[in-house]
Design an enzyme around this catalytic site. Sequence first.
Site, mmCIF file in Angstrom:
data_model
loop_
_atom_site.group_PDB
_atom_site.id
_atom_site.type_symbol
_atom_site.label_atom_id
_atom_site.label_comp_id
_atom_site.label_asym_id
_atom_site.label_seq_id
_atom_site.Cartn_x
_atom_site.Cartn_y
_atom_site.Cartn_z
ATOM 1 C CE LYS A 171 48.946 14.948 -85.453
ATOM 2 N NZ LYS A 171 47.959 15.088 -84.579
ATOM 3 C CE LYS A 195 51.932 15.362 -83.065
ATOM 4 N NZ LYS A 195 50.313 15.592 -82.543
HETATM 5 C C1 PBG Z 1 45.828 14.154 -82.128
HETATM 6 C C2 PBG Z 1 47.154 14.299 -81.589
HETATM 7 C C3 PBG Z 1 48.082 13.516 -81.669
HETATM 8 C C4 PBG Z 1 49.366 13.995 -81.033
HETATM 9 C C5 PBG Z 1 49.031 15.227 -80.578
HETATM 10 N N1 PBG Z 1 47.543 15.424 -81.212
HETATM 11 C C6 PBG Z 1 48.314 11.839 -82.216
HETATM 12 C C7 PBG Z 1 47.523 11.644 -83.290
HETATM 13 O O1 PBG Z 1 47.402 12.456 -84.366
HETATM 14 O O2 PBG Z 1 47.019 10.660 -83.107
HETATM 15 C C8 PBG Z 1 50.481 13.331 -80.832
HETATM 16 C C9 PBG Z 1 51.751 13.739 -79.700
HETATM 17 C C10 PBG Z 1 52.523 12.900 -79.351
HETATM 18 O O3 PBG Z 1 52.552 11.698 -79.885
HETATM 19 O O4 PBG Z 1 53.280 13.254 -78.375
HETATM 20 N N2 PBG Z 1 45.042 15.290 -82.343
#
Ligand code: PBG
Length: 327
Positions: free
Chosen positions: A198, A251
């Site tokens: 991520k 991601k």
């Molecule tokens: C945070 C989280 C995020 C997303 C899912 N869980 C964003 C972040 O890390 O701030 C993003 C999903 C998206 O942008 O569609 N736990």
Amino acid sequence: MLRRPRRNRKSPVIRELVQENSLSLSDLIYPMFVMEGEGVRSEITSMPGVARFSLDLLLEEMQECVDLGLRTFALFPNLPESKKDKYATESHNPEGLYLQAVKAIKTRFPDIALMTDVAMDPYSSDGHDGIVEEGPNGFEVVNDQSLVVLGKMALAQARAGADIIGPSDMMDGRIGYIRELLDSEGFTNVSIMAYTAKYAGAFYGPFRDALDSAPRFGDKKTYQMNPANSREALIEAELDYAEGADFLMVKPAMVYLDIIKLLSENFDLPIAAYNVSGEYAMVKAAAANGWLDGERAMLEILTAMKRAGAKIILTYFAKEVAQLRKS
Ligand code: PBG
């Protein structure tokens, strides 16, 4: 000319006959947002077509999606500031909005697969995925103390009926910690989809609007990965594999197709790609301006993720794809 590649493109039937990858509804996970209240549907401005729903309307919306053929959903909560604190206490309150929603969804739709989110940010007054402490070098998101909260959250979600636990927090060791905790409590059949690679990028903005969860200070670069790195994704994947993950996720997805490919070539677990909020918003914005054909762009983007090696795609486009298939 003995070789004429165009022969395999000469008609729709032949083109389909030689098509290597395709998108199926059973590949898709539809992320949805739940909020407090009754009869509430609150559109997310930066994600046209996506809304936060109070539980009653969420169940109706989900029914519509199930009727369209979608079978797997991910759920995220939008909480008022008054429910947030430093330790994300609300995240493991069985009477709280999120866990009650999980329970209600699984009671009404026992046959769907529901993926829940493990990270502190929706419940944290600091807007970070772990606990923030003041250290000698300023604020720090502390790893091992955060695992305790994440573990409580995961266990509470399993108790509420979650099929797949999705740790999106990027703390070290959390997959193993959660796996052991779930097993010790008898939840050996609850799956874990690790947010393996991520990245700390610019594409989560609309999601943070949806949750009101943007970090109150600093950024997430000490726990999410540097977008410039690919080899590091292999380290994360090795750990998640060894710690018992059932799926590995990349991601965002669209600008990380190389990472999807890298993991799919090196690991035999199913690979998931999260087509995140910013990627969705870009297509919607361009389509709204008439700058590209939104429907075709959507299908091309999702198919590219399959081609790169993703078996599963989490996408806000899921309902639209399902509607397209029905029409
Ligand atoms: C945070 C989280 C995020 C997303 C899912 N869980 C964003 C972040 O890390 O701030 C993003 C999903 C998206 O942008 O569609 N736990």
